[in-house]
Design a protein around this motif. Structure first.
Motif, PDB file in Angstrom:
ATOM      1  N   PRO A 220       0.796  -1.234   0.000  1.00  9.67           N
ATOM      2  CA  PRO A 220       0.000   0.000   0.000  1.00  9.67           C
ATOM      3  C   PRO A 220       0.827   1.283   0.000  1.00  9.67           C
ATOM      4  O   PRO A 220       0.397   2.293  -0.526  1.00  9.67           O
ATOM      5  N   VAL A 221       2.021   1.264   0.622  1.00  9.54           N
ATOM      6  CA  VAL A 221       2.815   2.487   0.707  1.00  9.54           C
ATOM      7  C   VAL A 221       3.694   2.606  -0.533  1.00  9.54           C
ATOM      8  O   VAL A 221       4.561   1.761  -0.768  1.00  9.54           O
ATOM      9  N   PRO A 222       3.513   3.658  -1.344  1.00 12.23           N
ATOM     10  CA  PRO A 222       4.328   3.825  -2.564  1.00 12.23           C
ATOM     11  C   PRO A 222       5.736   4.306  -2.210  1.00 12.23           C
ATOM     12  O   PRO A 222       5.953   5.479  -1.913  1.00 12.23           O
ATOM     13  N   HIS A 223       6.695   3.373  -2.216  1.00 14.73           N
ATOM     14  CA  HIS A 223       8.074   3.694  -1.875  1.00 14.73           C
ATOM     15  C   HIS A 223       8.829   4.297  -3.061  1.00 14.73           C
ATOM     16  O   HIS A 223       8.591   3.928  -4.202  1.00 14.73           O
ATOM     17  N   PHE A 353      22.052  -0.629   1.223  1.00 17.56           N
ATOM     18  CA  PHE A 353      20.828  -1.419   1.166  1.00 17.56           C
ATOM     19  C   PHE A 353      19.634  -0.477   1.209  1.00 17.56           C
ATOM     20  O   PHE A 353      19.797   0.730   1.407  1.00 17.56           O
ATOM     21  N   THR A 354      18.457  -1.019   0.989  1.00 20.91           N
ATOM     22  CA  THR A 354      17.225  -0.244   1.128  1.00 20.91           C
ATOM     23  C   THR A 354      16.387  -0.839   2.244  1.00 20.91           C
ATOM     24  O   THR A 354      16.393  -2.054   2.458  1.00 20.91           O
ATOM     25  N   ALA A 355      15.697   0.011   2.972  1.00 21.53           N
ATOM     26  CA  ALA A 355      14.869  -0.417   4.095  1.00 21.53           C
ATOM     27  C   ALA A 355      13.401  -0.153   3.793  1.00 21.53           C
ATOM     28  O   ALA A 355      13.069   0.750   3.017  1.00 21.53           O
ATOM     29  N   ILE A 356      12.540  -0.940   4.401  1.00 21.29           N
ATOM     30  CA  ILE A 356      11.097  -0.791   4.210  1.00 21.29           C
ATOM     31  C   ILE A 356      10.544   0.142   5.284  1.00 21.29           C
ATOM     32  O   ILE A 356      10.869   0.007   6.473  1.00 21.29           O
ATOM     33  N   ILE A 357       9.725   1.083   4.871  1.00 25.96           N
ATOM     34  CA  ILE A 357       9.146   2.063   5.786  1.00 25.96           C
ATOM     35  C   ILE A 357       8.257   1.367   6.811  1.00 25.96           C
ATOM     36  O   ILE A 357       7.519   0.433   6.500  1.00 25.96           O
ATOM     37  N   ASN A 358       8.343   1.853   8.041  1.00 27.18           N
ATOM     38  CA  ASN A 358       7.509   1.346   9.132  1.00 27.18           C
ATOM     39  C   ASN A 358       6.295   2.272   9.277  1.00 27.18           C
ATOM     40  O   ASN A 358       6.413   3.347   9.862  1.00 27.18           O
ATOM     41  N   GLU A 361       5.106   6.115   9.570  1.00 28.07           N
ATOM     42  CA  GLU A 361       6.209   7.036   9.297  1.00 28.07           C
ATOM     43  C   GLU A 361       6.341   7.284   7.798  1.00 28.07           C
ATOM     44  O   GLU A 361       5.965   6.445   6.987  1.00 28.07           O
ATOM     45  N   ALA A 362       6.933   8.418   7.457  1.00 28.05           N
ATOM     46  CA  ALA A 362       7.068   8.790   6.047  1.00 28.05           C
ATOM     47  C   ALA A 362       8.410   8.387   5.461  1.00 28.05           C
ATOM     48  O   ALA A 362       8.585   8.404   4.242  1.00 28.05           O
ATOM     49  N   GLY A 363       9.379   8.037   6.320  1.00 25.74           N
ATOM     50  CA  GLY A 363      10.687   7.710   5.783  1.00 25.74           C
ATOM     51  C   GLY A 363      11.542   6.915   6.746  1.00 25.74           C
ATOM     52  O   GLY A 363      11.287   6.867   7.954  1.00 25.74           O
ATOM     53  N   ILE A 364      12.587   6.302   6.199  1.00 26.63           N
ATOM     54  CA  ILE A 364      13.573   5.561   6.983  1.00 26.63           C
ATOM     55  C   ILE A 364      14.908   5.663   6.262  1.00 26.63           C
ATOM     56  O   ILE A 364      14.970   5.630   5.034  1.00 26.63           O
ATOM     57  N   LEU A 365      15.980   5.808   7.030  1.00 21.07           N
ATOM     58  CA  LEU A 365      17.335   5.890   6.477  1.00 21.07           C
ATOM     59  C   LEU A 365      18.029   4.541   6.627  1.00 21.07           C
ATOM     60  O   LEU A 365      18.095   3.990   7.735  1.00 21.07           O
ATOM     61  N   ALA A 366      18.546   4.009   5.530  1.00 17.70           N
ATOM     62  CA  ALA A 366      19.334   2.778   5.539  1.00 17.70           C
ATOM     63  C   ALA A 366      20.802   3.177   5.443  1.00 17.70           C
ATOM     64  O   ALA A 366      21.231   3.762   4.446  1.00 17.70           O
ATOM     65  N   VAL A 367      21.583   2.850   6.484  1.00 23.86           N
ATOM     66  CA  VAL A 367      22.960   3.327   6.605  1.00 23.86           C
ATOM     67  C   VAL A 367      23.934   2.174   6.391  1.00 23.86           C
ATOM     68  O   VAL A 367      23.829   1.127   7.048  1.00 23.86           O
ATOM     69  N   GLY A 368      24.883   2.378   5.479  1.00 22.71           N
ATOM     70  CA  GLY A 368      25.906   1.375   5.218  1.00 22.71           C
ATOM     71  C   GLY A 368      27.184   1.657   5.983  1.00 22.71           C
ATOM     72  O   GLY A 368      27.251   2.550   6.832  1.00 22.71           O
ATOM     73  N   ALA A 369      28.235   0.899   5.665  1.00 20.62           N
ATOM     74  CA  ALA A 369      29.508   1.017   6.374  1.00 20.62           C
ATOM     75  C   ALA A 369      30.327   2.188   5.840  1.00 20.62           C
ATOM     76  O   ALA A 369      30.293   2.495   4.645  1.00 20.62           O
ATOM     77  N   ALA A 370      31.082   2.844   6.732  1.00 20.55           N
ATOM     78  CA  ALA A 370      32.049   3.866   6.326  1.00 20.55           C
ATOM     79  C   ALA A 370      33.358   3.160   5.997  1.00 20.55           C
ATOM     80  O   ALA A 370      33.932   2.469   6.841  1.00 20.55           O
ATOM     81  N   GLN A 371      33.835   3.353   4.760  1.00 22.90           N
ATOM     82  CA  GLN A 371      35.030   2.640   4.307  1.00 22.90           C
ATOM     83  C   GLN A 371      35.964   3.599   3.574  1.00 22.90           C
ATOM     84  O   GLN A 371      35.502   4.544   2.920  1.00 22.90           O
ATOM     85  N   PRO A 372      37.280   3.375   3.665  1.00 18.40           N
ATOM     86  CA  PRO A 372      38.227   4.243   2.942  1.00 18.40           C
ATOM     87  C   PRO A 372      38.123   4.037   1.434  1.00 18.40           C
ATOM     88  O   PRO A 372      38.153   2.901   0.948  1.00 18.40           O
ATOM     89  N   LYS A 373      37.977   5.149   0.707  1.00 16.99           N
ATOM     90  CA  LYS A 373      37.856   5.081  -0.752  1.00 16.99           C
ATOM     91  C   LYS A 373      38.629   6.237  -1.382  1.00 16.99           C
ATOM     92  O   LYS A 373      38.748   7.318  -0.779  1.00 16.99           O
ATOM     93  N   VAL A 389      24.207   6.173   2.182  1.00 15.52           N
ATOM     94  CA  VAL A 389      22.911   6.076   2.866  1.00 15.52           C
ATOM     95  C   VAL A 389      21.811   6.132   1.816  1.00 15.52           C
ATOM     96  O   VAL A 389      21.926   6.854   0.820  1.00 15.52           O
ATOM     97  N   THR A 390      20.771   5.367   2.056  1.00 15.73           N
ATOM     98  CA  THR A 390      19.606   5.361   1.168  1.00 15.73           C
ATOM     99  C   THR A 390      18.369   5.679   1.981  1.00 15.73           C
ATOM    100  O   THR A 390      18.110   5.045   3.010  1.00 15.73           O
ATOM    101  N   MET A 391      17.620   6.653   1.515  1.00  9.72           N
ATOM    102  CA  MET A 391      16.390   7.051   2.197  1.00  9.72           C
ATOM    103  C   MET A 391      15.194   6.482   1.445  1.00  9.72           C
ATOM    104  O   MET A 391      15.038   6.701   0.245  1.00  9.72           O
ATOM    105  N   SER A 392      14.361   5.732   2.169  1.00  4.45           N
ATOM    106  CA  SER A 392      13.092   5.246   1.623  1.00  4.45           C
ATOM    107  C   SER A 392      12.018   6.273   1.953  1.00  4.45           C
ATOM    108  O   SER A 392      11.883   6.677   3.109  1.00  4.45           O
ATOM    109  N   CYS A 393      11.250   6.687   0.955  1.00  2.00           N
ATOM    110  CA  CYS A 393      10.263   7.759   1.129  1.00  2.00           C
ATOM    111  C   CYS A 393       8.865   7.278   0.780  1.00  2.00           C
ATOM    112  O   CYS A 393       8.671   6.539  -0.193  1.00  2.00           O
TER     113      CYS A 393
END
Length: 422
Positions: A220-223, A353-358, A361-373, A389-393
């Protein structure tokens, strides 16, 4: 006068409960307000208290069984009181067939389960034995999974042959004593050619609720999803400096991310919102849900008004909430009502990665690892700690430009965390 004890509503999202453990036995005296059982809800293990005095005459729901809210789980009355009429009433009620199945004496139940679990001489060796149901309490199932114990090798000592906590503890102790003997080389085992055997463990209420809620979200929630990459060197340096000043703070990068997300939400209130049937609700403070992985699911304890709290306070709260979440001791108000969530899998080495909204709520932040690049700065290639970081809206509330502007602010603050002091 005999009365029924029913499955109570122990959390706002609870629809049914799984009886984890009876603390009282049939025939024992109970007092008003006394804890008589533990129930696994969708989020935590909660206590059931008696609302009347008397003798626990009949247990209607056994350990490991799930029933909906309001369903009778026991009968309390006087020691010599006739409860047959009440039993008949319960049996005729919706779901009463469960009571009929539970009615035989414990010895008869144990005998039936023992016959069911006993292998038949004619049983084919094609994996069908592995398909039989194992009767195990949720706590015992979690302990067995953590210790790597095959439930099919155990014989339960609980009602009806159910595997319970003490059976797992005994198996763990036996494996420790047998460790020296297991160190010897084992003979080669034949490789089976039939289908893999398996075991079935009943779903916990938490896992059932996760399945139900996420299915109701992703459909139902359009991500839609927005991803950005953030330079984390200054945030890492801030964390190191603060922990050197006061080692007891023990601030993590995730604590800084939560604080920055709360500050960004205050600058973009249209993201700190929820969709209602006839309106959009905008929140005046940032209540951040922080995803915590459990043995059998996921829970999001809430840091209330994170925009008003210091990093040290946020750090302490998250640690305390996570500890009580893993012990299944959170109160309902501590894991419901977030306005935005953060899910961090960076500690597991996940890049993105991407996370599914709970909902709601209108959004959720999916946080990955900090790595040297290697990155380009002022025309030169340098090494920086980069994090994606990926934000699901929820597109019913947040448009693409709105989400992008929030992420720009989030990135600017996280790359220059001293801005939080301005």
């Amino acid at each position: 006068m005999a009365t029924k004890i029913v499955m109570p509503k122990l959390s706002p999202t609870m629809e049914e409960g799984q009886l984890a453990r009876w603390l009282k036995k049939e025939g024992e005296q109970i007092a008003p307000g006394e804890t008589i059982a533990e129930v696994d809800t969708d989020k935590a293990t909660m206590e059931v208290t008696a609302n009347t005095a008397g003798v626990l005459r009949k247990i209607l729901v056994h350990e490991g069984e799930s029933v909906p809210l309001g369903h009778p789980i026991a009968i309390v009355g006087e020691a010599d009181e006739d409860i047959s009429a009440l039993l008949t009433e319960v049996e005729k009620s919706p779901g009463g067939e469960k009571v009929k199945q539970s009615a035989p004496a414990a010895e008869e139940r144990a005998a039936r389960e023992e016959r069911r679990e006993a292998p038949s001489p004619e049983a084919p060796s094609n994996g069908e034995r592995g398909a039989e149901r194992i009767f195990v309490s949720p706590i015992a199932a979690r302990m067995a999974a953590e210790a790597g114990i095959n439930l099919r090798t155990l014989k339960g000592s609980g009602p009806g042959g159910r595997i319970i906590k003490r059976d797992i503890e005994a198996a763990i102790e036996a494996s420790r004593q047998a460790a020296p003997r297991l160190a010897e080389a084992a003979p080669a085992q034949p490789i089976p050619s039939e289908a893999a055997p398996y075991e079935e463990v009943p779903l916990t209420e938490m896992r059932r609720t996760i399945a139900r809620r996420l299915a109701s979200s992703i459909g139902p929630v359009p991500h839609f999803f927005l991803t950005t990459e953030i330079e984390m060197d200054r945030a890492i340096e801030l964390r190191r400096s603060l922990n050197e000043l006061d080692p007891e703070l023990n601030i993590s990068l995730n604590d800084i991310i939560v604080k920055v997300a709360a500050a960004a939400l205050m600058q973009h209130p249209q993201v700190n919102a929820s969709f209602q049937e006839r309106a959009i609700r905008y929140y005046k403070q940032a209540d951040i849900g922080v995803a915590v992985a459990l043995e059998d699911g996921l829970i999001t304890p809430v840091v209330r008004a994170a925009n008003l709290k210091s990093l040290g306070t946020i750090s302490r709260e998250i640690r305390e909430l996570a500890e009580r979440a893993r012990a299944r001791k959170l109160k309902p108000e501590e894991y419901t009502g977030a306005t935005f969530s953060v899910s961090n899998l960076g500690m597991f080495g996940i890049d993105e990665f991407t996370a599914i909204i709970n909902p709601p709520e209108a959004g959720i932040l999916a946080v990955g690892a900090a790595q040297p690049k290697p990155v380009v700065r002022d025309g030169e290639i340098v090494i920086r700690q980069m994090m994606r970081v990926t934000m699901s809206c929820d597109h019913r509330i947040i448009d693409g430009a709105t989400g992008a502007q929030f992420l720009q602010t989030f990135k600017r603050l996280l790359e220059n965390p001293l801005r939080l002091l301005i």
